[in-house]
Design a protein around this motif. Sequence first.
Motif, short mmCIF file in Angstrom:
data_model
loop_
_atom_site.label_atom_id
_atom_site.label_comp_id
_atom_site.label_asym_id
_atom_site.label_seq_id
_atom_site.Cartn_x
_atom_site.Cartn_y
_atom_site.Cartn_z
N ILE A 144 1.00 -0.97 0.15
CA ILE A 144 -0.04 0.08 -0.01
C ILE A 144 0.93 1.06 0.01
O ILE A 144 0.55 2.18 -0.76
CB ILE A 144 -1.01 0.12 0.96
CG1 ILE A 144 -2.01 -1.02 0.99
CG2 ILE A 144 -1.54 1.36 1.41
CD1 ILE A 144 -2.93 -1.10 2.29
N VAL B 2 -4.70 6.42 1.62
CA VAL B 2 -4.62 4.87 2.22
C VAL B 2 -6.15 4.38 1.98
O VAL B 2 -6.08 3.10 1.49
CB VAL B 2 -4.52 4.88 3.82
CG1 VAL B 2 -4.89 3.55 4.24
CG2 VAL B 2 -3.01 5.31 4.11
N GLN C 128 -6.18 3.13 -1.72
CA GLN C 128 -5.49 1.80 -1.94
C GLN C 128 -6.48 0.70 -1.19
O GLN C 128 -6.41 -0.28 -1.88
CB GLN C 128 -4.04 1.93 -1.40
CG GLN C 128 -3.27 2.91 -1.88
CD GLN C 128 -2.88 2.80 -3.29
OE1 GLN C 128 -2.45 1.16 -3.54
NE2 GLN C 128 -2.84 3.38 -4.40
N VAL C 129 -6.89 0.91 -0.03
CA VAL C 129 -7.69 -0.15 0.64
C VAL C 129 -8.80 -0.41 -0.17
O VAL C 129 -9.39 -1.63 -0.34
CB VAL C 129 -8.05 0.17 2.13
CG1 VAL C 129 -9.05 -0.56 2.74
CG2 VAL C 129 -6.59 0.24 2.87
N ARG D 202 -9.51 -4.25 -1.36
CA ARG D 202 -10.58 -4.96 -0.72
C ARG D 202 -11.47 -5.40 -2.25
O ARG D 202 -11.96 -6.55 -1.89
CB ARG D 202 -11.72 -4.11 -0.06
CG ARG D 202 -13.15 -4.49 0.43
CD ARG D 202 -13.75 -3.71 1.20
NE ARG D 202 -13.59 -3.90 2.55
CZ ARG D 202 -13.03 -3.00 3.40
NH1 ARG D 202 -12.71 -1.90 2.68
NH2 ARG D 202 -12.74 -3.33 4.55
N PHE E 255 -8.46 -10.33 5.35
CA PHE E 255 -8.29 -8.98 5.09
C PHE E 255 -9.32 -8.43 6.08
O PHE E 255 -9.02 -7.28 6.61
CB PHE E 255 -8.64 -8.92 3.93
CG PHE E 255 -8.98 -7.33 3.25
CD1 PHE E 255 -7.87 -6.45 3.10
CD2 PHE E 255 -10.19 -6.74 3.45
CE1 PHE E 255 -8.07 -5.25 2.86
CE2 PHE E 255 -10.45 -5.76 2.96
CZ PHE E 255 -9.24 -4.87 2.72
N ALA F 159 -8.21 -5.25 8.16
CA ALA F 159 -8.58 -3.89 7.63
C ALA F 159 -8.72 -2.79 8.49
O ALA F 159 -8.04 -1.54 8.33
CB ALA F 159 -9.83 -3.90 6.73
N ILE G 49 -5.28 -0.97 9.10
CA ILE G 49 -4.55 -0.46 8.08
C ILE G 49 -4.69 1.09 8.01
O ILE G 49 -5.86 1.72 7.66
CB ILE G 49 -5.08 -1.01 6.85
CG1 ILE G 49 -4.95 -2.35 6.50
CG2 ILE G 49 -4.12 -0.37 5.67
CD1 ILE G 49 -5.47 -3.25 5.29
#
Length: 963
Positions: A337, A409, A412-413, A417, A459, A463, A466
């Motif tokens: 990330i 962020v 990217q997440v 996902r 994940f 999550a 993150i």
Amino acid sequence: MILRNFAALLAAVALPFSALAQAPEYQDLESRVHLVEAPAAVQAPADDVWPFAASDLPVDPEYRFGVLENGMRYVIRPNATPAAQGMVYLWVNAGSLGEDDDQLGYAHFVEHMAFNGSANVPEGEMLRLLEREGLAFGADTNASTSFDRTVYMLNLPRNDEDLLDTAIMLMRETASELTFDPAAVAREIGVIQAERRVRDTYQLRNQLADIAFNFPGSRLADRWVGGTDETIDAATAQRLRDYYEAHYRPDNVALIIVGDFDPDRARQLVEQYFASWEAPPSDPPASAGPFDTSRQGETEIFIDPALSEAITVARHGEWIDRPDTVASRQDRVLREIGYGIINRRLQRLGRVDNPPFRAAGVVTQELFHTGRTTNLVVQAAEGEWQRGLAAAQEEYRRAVEFGFTDAEVMEQVANLRASIESNAAGAQTRHNNDFITGALTLLADEQIPTTPQSALERFEAHAPSITPDAVIAALRADIVPLDNPLLRFTGRTAPEGGAEAVRAAWNAGMEVPLVAREDTALDSFAYDDFGPAGTIAADHVEPLLGIRTITFANGVKLNLKKTDLQEDRVAVQLNVDGGQLLDTKDNPLATAMTNSLLIGGLGAHSLDELQSILAGRQVGLNISSDDETFNFSATTTPRDLDMQLHLFAAAIVDPGYRPQGEEQYRRSIQNWFASYRATPGSALGNAQAGIIADNDPRFSLQSEEDYLSLTFARLRDAISDRFANGAIELALVGDFDEDAAIDMVARTFGALPPREAEFRDYADNRVRTFTADRSPRIVRHEGEANQAVIRMIWPTRDGEDLRETLQLELLQRITQLRLIDSLREELGQTYSPNASADQSRTYPGYGTFSITAEVDAALVDPARDAMIAAIEALRNAPAQEDELLRARAPQLESYDNLLKTNNGWMGLVDRAQSQPDRIERYVQGRELLQMLTPEDVQQMARRYLDPAERLEIVALPEEGSAE
């Protein structure tokens, strides 16, 4: 992992949207093919050779792992996508790093000898045996050698047990039974040298110089896979056997079987063929090092007339041992990330007006479990290296010092996902390639094959943690600080001031004050209403293959084929009337900028804004100008199909035409013209169409100035009418609900203003001729003085007659077999001779047949004689029945397997209304192909391939060049 190709990284970070990218936990960042994960049901003893016992990751229970008593490992993974097919790979844990000083290039040489005879398969018979079974050389039968491994690959077109038996038998022959006949070795030396000659390009020379600069004194720098002229010429059967017997040992080899097979029977065959193999244990793999992590402050200038301007900034660090565990994968996600955000920032800089560079990126790569390297690479416009370096350096420093914003962020997440969820949704129809990659990564890097569902669960648990702080901490722990780094400049012209100027520019950049980046608010997607939903004027189901065809009242055509071949995947293709048929003799470059149109984004959103707005959406936007249409293509999911359709509709209603696209296009043109004659193949290829067409400007390369003078304003003038009014044909193939999909199309393309109902004929622009001047032509290239290409071309016919088209394709395959036998195997003059048949369905009456050989410049005359002899033989006598079988079997398998993939279906669905005869041709083709005889092939050779009527083009080095 092996050194990663940074060009591939730059291409990856330039993708506009998530485009079904894989999550870092799954991703092989070298190939960008997602990994699948291996059996929790397997209980590994403490001394097991597999890494499962040392990991807390749950292994995919569908994998089967085993170790024979002799130490050889195997991996079996049943899978039914594509149906009734399979793949068998032999992995050898050795490559060029394992060579002795007098064996340079022998790992690759041994790979070649695998096709040149073994204890139970005579020389030359392995390929013939496989061709009779429907495997085409290159596409289905192949091998590769790298620094640290050698892999042999068989892609089986059927899953019958006899073919699997044959494949495993041949892998055993390769693993332990090669004969290394001295006469065969002597013949293969010429083939190896021909391959070395072909691969000796400016790109390779730059790559080797880069390795030598970065890793002096290491085995990596001294063990290029191709070897040297001296070691290859000195190769003997005994020294090749010495390498073979030292590294091809049971404990250093693994067999991978993936596909629609009975796993128990596959395991029995592995034991049947490999259990009797006996050999001493192998030595530990050779190190790629030593790598000096203390090196700093050195600068290199590397100049080649074909290279675009670039600077690579590097520092080396110690290898970090990260066993594959839940915790290490979470840390990997955070790192990736972080790199993704930096590269996203650099991507934005590359898309502004008057951008500071063409592309830039940051990556930290592992080096053979021996070290790691952080690279900042900047690809600059000609003469702008200082500006590009300063901008990229500042962004790198800002990221490392200040970290990342919440919005960065989150973007990217969201993409991460979406990728993981999509992987899980499509888990049951993953391609065989995915499991092959999973097995190879397990063997090479001890990465555990898990399942997409378990990855999704991990994940979701990970999550919430993150955060920007967690991401920057993971990145800082991984990145090797670029303090007083190694600097390497490449380009066509040395920078003014030389190495000192490059170093001074970097040092000055380290003193520039930094300001943290702030979050910016995002707009919503502006194109959500195209008007009242369209109504359906016609709705039919095509009878041969069940393709549903719909026409909306506004003239838009929609073709649908629902399949269960790939869960959670929908292929989308849009054809808009026009394409290259808009190019005329008066305006031959009318559509030349089409591929750059995407960079301009949409009218309401720049490409960067789109990328952020659509974060978490599995959509894409690719456009090209094909022979007859403008083509948009993407793969999406059922959840994002509606957004994908909105995106495509917006792209034709309101293209962006922003200046960023123009700028990137011009910079690409300048670099392209700097290298368009850098190799014999490129020089010949770029001149050929103009020679054939008697310089018809539609098919001829124009001047660099002509391309640089193009603008989006001119492109808009050329294509806007077609985008607004031209016929449209939209195709959907895959996993979707038909009624829901039709409703989505009705609210997007069906809602557009009325359009032309049919694609235009463009009869005046469909004229394409083949020159009557058959005098030999010479084109000059700027590559090495010993490189040449000879090509012979004949006019044939168009592709309207299916029977003759199949006859010419069969002639092409038989010609290819003959050329390989004569030019490669018997004479050793060339590495990969080629035959090609191209029957146009765009230009009535136009078609070509060509044969090509890349040879030593001193051997053009004997190569010409051998090529003509091959053609004369085909004209004078029918092909042998065995040749016909070997040429036809792969074609028949292609027919049988075409509709086992969505891509195969799309080739028939995309123009099902405007070109319905494609479907009829497919249905009839297999039977027609089976009916063809050697006499039919001879008839084509006699009708079209008169040596006296050939157009011969030879690419030779510049006059006066010396070796």
